[in-house]
Design a protein around this motif. Structure first.
Motif, PDB file in Angstrom:
ATOM      1  N   ALA A  21       0.831  -1.202   0.000  1.00 25.21           N
ATOM      2  CA  ALA A  21       0.000   0.000   0.000  1.00 25.21           C
ATOM      3  C   ALA A  21       0.867   1.254   0.000  1.00 25.21           C
ATOM      4  O   ALA A  21       0.572   2.226  -0.711  1.00 25.21           O
ATOM      5  CB  ALA A  21      -0.927  -0.003   1.212  1.00 25.21           C
ATOM      6  N   PHE A  22       1.942   1.231   0.786  1.00 30.03           N
ATOM      7  CA  PHE A  22       2.852   2.378   0.815  1.00 30.03           C
ATOM      8  C   PHE A  22       3.490   2.590  -0.556  1.00 30.03           C
ATOM      9  O   PHE A  22       3.602   3.719  -1.035  1.00 30.03           O
ATOM     10  CB  PHE A  22       3.928   2.172   1.884  1.00 30.03           C
ATOM     11  CG  PHE A  22       4.935   3.280   1.937  1.00 30.03           C
ATOM     12  CD1 PHE A  22       4.605   4.515   2.474  1.00 30.03           C
ATOM     13  CD2 PHE A  22       6.216   3.101   1.437  1.00 30.03           C
ATOM     14  CE1 PHE A  22       5.527   5.544   2.509  1.00 30.03           C
ATOM     15  CE2 PHE A  22       7.148   4.115   1.468  1.00 30.03           C
ATOM     16  CZ  PHE A  22       6.801   5.346   2.013  1.00 30.03           C
ATOM     17  N   LEU A  23       3.882   1.497  -1.196  1.00 35.08           N
ATOM     18  CA  LEU A  23       4.475   1.588  -2.531  1.00 35.08           C
ATOM     19  C   LEU A  23       3.463   2.140  -3.544  1.00 35.08           C
ATOM     20  O   LEU A  23       3.807   2.976  -4.386  1.00 35.08           O
ATOM     21  CB  LEU A  23       4.985   0.212  -2.964  1.00 35.08           C
ATOM     22  CG  LEU A  23       5.958   0.164  -4.120  1.00 35.08           C
ATOM     23  CD1 LEU A  23       7.190   1.012  -3.825  1.00 35.08           C
ATOM     24  CD2 LEU A  23       6.370  -1.266  -4.382  1.00 35.08           C
ATOM     25  N   ALA A  24       2.207   1.693  -3.447  1.00 36.45           N
ATOM     26  CA  ALA A  24       1.175   2.209  -4.347  1.00 36.45           C
ATOM     27  C   ALA A  24       0.908   3.689  -4.075  1.00 36.45           C
ATOM     28  O   ALA A  24       0.709   4.470  -5.019  1.00 36.45           O
ATOM     29  CB  ALA A  24      -0.111   1.405  -4.183  1.00 36.45           C
ATOM     30  N   LEU A  25       0.904   4.095  -2.804  1.00 35.41           N
ATOM     31  CA  LEU A  25       0.727   5.509  -2.481  1.00 35.41           C
ATOM     32  C   LEU A  25       1.889   6.340  -3.022  1.00 35.41           C
ATOM     33  O   LEU A  25       1.692   7.448  -3.522  1.00 35.41           O
ATOM     34  CB  LEU A  25       0.605   5.705  -0.970  1.00 35.41           C
ATOM     35  CG  LEU A  25      -0.729   5.294  -0.348  1.00 35.41           C
ATOM     36  CD1 LEU A  25      -0.629   5.299   1.166  1.00 35.41           C
ATOM     37  CD2 LEU A  25      -1.831   6.206  -0.820  1.00 35.41           C
ATOM     38  N   SER A  46      -7.027   2.522   0.092  1.00 35.47           N
ATOM     39  CA  SER A  46      -7.940   1.426   0.441  1.00 35.47           C
ATOM     40  C   SER A  46      -7.160   0.172   0.830  1.00 35.47           C
ATOM     41  O   SER A  46      -7.550  -0.553   1.750  1.00 35.47           O
ATOM     42  CB  SER A  46      -8.896   1.130  -0.708  1.00 35.47           C
ATOM     43  OG  SER A  46      -8.229   0.534  -1.783  1.00 35.47           O
ATOM     44  N   ALA A  47      -6.045  -0.083   0.165  1.00 39.31           N
ATOM     45  CA  ALA A  47      -5.207  -1.230   0.536  1.00 39.31           C
ATOM     46  C   ALA A  47      -4.626  -1.040   1.932  1.00 39.31           C
ATOM     47  O   ALA A  47      -4.486  -2.004   2.691  1.00 39.31           O
ATOM     48  CB  ALA A  47      -4.096  -1.422  -0.482  1.00 39.31           C
ATOM     49  N   PHE A  48      -4.293   0.198   2.271  1.00 37.95           N
ATOM     50  CA  PHE A  48      -3.784   0.499   3.615  1.00 37.95           C
ATOM     51  C   PHE A  48      -4.848   0.165   4.669  1.00 37.95           C
ATOM     52  O   PHE A  48      -4.551  -0.461   5.685  1.00 37.95           O
ATOM     53  CB  PHE A  48      -3.398   1.982   3.679  1.00 37.95           C
ATOM     54  CG  PHE A  48      -2.563   2.360   4.847  1.00 37.95           C
ATOM     55  CD1 PHE A  48      -1.202   2.138   4.845  1.00 37.95           C
ATOM     56  CD2 PHE A  48      -3.127   2.940   5.965  1.00 37.95           C
ATOM     57  CE1 PHE A  48      -0.418   2.477   5.926  1.00 37.95           C
ATOM     58  CE2 PHE A  48      -2.366   3.289   7.051  1.00 37.95           C
ATOM     59  CZ  PHE A  48      -1.001   3.062   7.035  1.00 37.95           C
ATOM     60  N   LEU A  49      -6.097   0.554   4.414  1.00 37.59           N
ATOM     61  CA  LEU A  49      -7.186   0.259   5.353  1.00 37.59           C
ATOM     62  C   LEU A  49      -7.449  -1.244   5.456  1.00 37.59           C
ATOM     63  O   LEU A  49      -7.673  -1.775   6.551  1.00 37.59           O
ATOM     64  CB  LEU A  49      -8.452   0.996   4.940  1.00 37.59           C
ATOM     65  CG  LEU A  49      -8.408   2.507   5.053  1.00 37.59           C
ATOM     66  CD1 LEU A  49      -9.666   3.125   4.469  1.00 37.59           C
ATOM     67  CD2 LEU A  49      -8.238   2.916   6.499  1.00 37.59           C
ATOM     68  N   PHE A  50      -7.431  -1.935   4.326  1.00 38.83           N
ATOM     69  CA  PHE A  50      -7.653  -3.376   4.363  1.00 38.83           C
ATOM     70  C   PHE A  50      -6.493  -4.115   5.030  1.00 38.83           C
ATOM     71  O   PHE A  50      -6.699  -5.173   5.630  1.00 38.83           O
ATOM     72  CB  PHE A  50      -7.937  -3.920   2.969  1.00 38.83           C
ATOM     73  CG  PHE A  50      -9.342  -3.665   2.507  1.00 38.83           C
ATOM     74  CD1 PHE A  50     -10.409  -4.255   3.156  1.00 38.83           C
ATOM     75  CD2 PHE A  50      -9.598  -2.822   1.451  1.00 38.83           C
ATOM     76  CE1 PHE A  50     -11.706  -4.020   2.749  1.00 38.83           C
ATOM     77  CE2 PHE A  50     -10.884  -2.581   1.023  1.00 38.83           C
ATOM     78  CZ  PHE A  50     -11.947  -3.175   1.684  1.00 38.83           C
ATOM     79  N   SER A  51      -5.287  -3.584   4.951  1.00 36.80           N
ATOM     80  CA  SER A  51      -4.153  -4.189   5.665  1.00 36.80           C
ATOM     81  C   SER A  51      -4.350  -4.061   7.175  1.00 36.80           C
ATOM     82  O   SER A  51      -4.050  -4.990   7.931  1.00 36.80           O
ATOM     83  CB  SER A  51      -2.848  -3.526   5.248  1.00 36.80           C
ATOM     84  OG  SER A  51      -2.583  -3.786   3.897  1.00 36.80           O
ATOM     85  N   ALA A  52      -4.862  -2.909   7.603  1.00 37.64           N
ATOM     86  CA  ALA A  52      -5.166  -2.737   9.026  1.00 37.64           C
ATOM     87  C   ALA A  52      -6.267  -3.701   9.453  1.00 37.64           C
ATOM     88  O   ALA A  52      -6.202  -4.306  10.532  1.00 37.64           O
ATOM     89  CB  ALA A  52      -5.576  -1.294   9.303  1.00 37.64           C
ATOM     90  N   LEU A  53      -7.277  -3.884   8.604  1.00 33.83           N
ATOM     91  CA  LEU A  53      -8.352  -4.828   8.897  1.00 33.83           C
ATOM     92  C   LEU A  53      -7.819  -6.260   8.971  1.00 33.83           C
ATOM     93  O   LEU A  53      -8.282  -7.061   9.789  1.00 33.83           O
ATOM     94  CB  LEU A  53      -9.439  -4.719   7.830  1.00 33.83           C
ATOM     95  CG  LEU A  53     -10.692  -5.547   8.049  1.00 33.83           C
ATOM     96  CD1 LEU A  53     -11.457  -5.045   9.256  1.00 33.83           C
ATOM     97  CD2 LEU A  53     -11.563  -5.512   6.815  1.00 33.83           C
ATOM     98  N   ALA A  54      -6.827  -6.580   8.163  1.00 38.88           N
ATOM     99  CA  ALA A  54      -6.225  -7.918   8.187  1.00 38.88           C
ATOM    100  C   ALA A  54      -5.509  -8.165   9.505  1.00 38.88           C
ATOM    101  O   ALA A  54      -5.602  -9.260  10.076  1.00 38.88           O
ATOM    102  CB  ALA A  54      -5.261  -8.073   7.023  1.00 38.88           C
ATOM    103  N   SER A  82      -7.328  -4.131  -4.974  1.00 41.13           N
ATOM    104  CA  SER A  82      -6.901  -2.732  -4.876  1.00 41.13           C
ATOM    105  C   SER A  82      -5.569  -2.475  -5.559  1.00 41.13           C
ATOM    106  O   SER A  82      -5.463  -1.564  -6.383  1.00 41.13           O
ATOM    107  CB  SER A  82      -6.781  -2.303  -3.417  1.00 41.13           C
ATOM    108  OG  SER A  82      -8.029  -2.281  -2.805  1.00 41.13           O
ATOM    109  N   ILE A  83      -4.558  -3.249  -5.197  1.00 41.59           N
ATOM    110  CA  ILE A  83      -3.216  -2.922  -5.676  1.00 41.59           C
ATOM    111  C   ILE A  83      -2.609  -4.014  -6.552  1.00 41.59           C
ATOM    112  O   ILE A  83      -1.395  -4.069  -6.716  1.00 41.59           O
ATOM    113  CB  ILE A  83      -2.279  -2.550  -4.507  1.00 41.59           C
ATOM    114  CG1 ILE A  83      -2.234  -3.645  -3.448  1.00 41.59           C
ATOM    115  CG2 ILE A  83      -2.672  -1.224  -3.911  1.00 41.59           C
ATOM    116  CD1 ILE A  83      -1.231  -3.397  -2.353  1.00 41.59           C
ATOM    117  N   SER A  84      -3.434  -4.838  -7.117  1.00 44.33           N
ATOM    118  CA  SER A  84      -3.065  -5.860  -8.098  1.00 44.33           C
ATOM    119  C   SER A  84      -1.741  -6.563  -7.816  1.00 44.33           C
ATOM    120  O   SER A  84      -1.656  -7.369  -6.908  1.00 44.33           O
ATOM    121  CB  SER A  84      -3.030  -5.264  -9.498  1.00 44.33           C
ATOM    122  OG  SER A  84      -4.280  -4.746  -9.824  1.00 44.33           O
ATOM    123  N   LEU A  85      -0.712  -6.247  -8.565  1.00 48.43           N
ATOM    124  CA  LEU A  85       0.554  -6.967  -8.476  1.00 48.43           C
ATOM    125  C   LEU A  85       1.220  -6.805  -7.110  1.00 48.43           C
ATOM    126  O   LEU A  85       1.827  -7.746  -6.600  1.00 48.43           O
ATOM    127  CB  LEU A  85       1.504  -6.496  -9.579  1.00 48.43           C
ATOM    128  CG  LEU A  85       2.827  -7.246  -9.705  1.00 48.43           C
ATOM    129  CD1 LEU A  85       2.561  -8.709 -10.027  1.00 48.43           C
ATOM    130  CD2 LEU A  85       3.690  -6.638 -10.769  1.00 48.43           C
TER     131      LEU A  85
END
Length: 113
Positions: A21-25, A46-54, A82-85
């Motif tokens: 998520a940081f890399l995508a940001l 959104s990937a950052f939020l889902f990582s927190a949810l994980a 969200s962040i595919s690859l």
């Protein structure tokens, strides 16, 4: 019952998801600076939020295995979308841990008489 495997896989998947998520940001910020607009930043957020949810799901799996498992499965799929690859590795960890949390049955202990 000890759910150490699910907890460890969930936390590792969440942390790797934070990295993706940081890399995508970061890439989204560069794209915004160059072209003026980017949707990659929103997907990274959104990937950052889902990582927190994980990570929350990895903690919850100790107490309520099915709820924590579903949180990790949903988070893994959402990170992948969200962040595919960048989300392939965390999705593998999270979906595996989530399915283990959902499907693994507790061992039955014999009743002492």
């Amino acid at each position: 019952m000890s759910r150490t495997t699910e907890v460890v896989l969930g936390i590792i998947g969440g942390l790797i998801g934070f990295g993706g998520a940081f890399l995508a940001l970061f890439i989204g910020g560069i794209d915004e600076a160059v072209s003026g607009s980017s949707e990659i930043s929103g997907l990274g957020a959104s990937a950052f939020l889902f990582s927190a949810l994980a990570i929350i799901g990895a903690i919850v799996v100790k107490f309520k295995a099915k709820a924590g498992g579903w949180l990790m499965v949903i988070s893994g799929i959402a990170i992948l979308i969200s962040i595919s690859l960048f989300g392939v590795v965390p999705a593998l960890f999270l979906v595996a841990a989530g399915l283990m949390g959902i499907m693994r049955k507790p061992k039955k202990q014999p009743v002492a008489q």
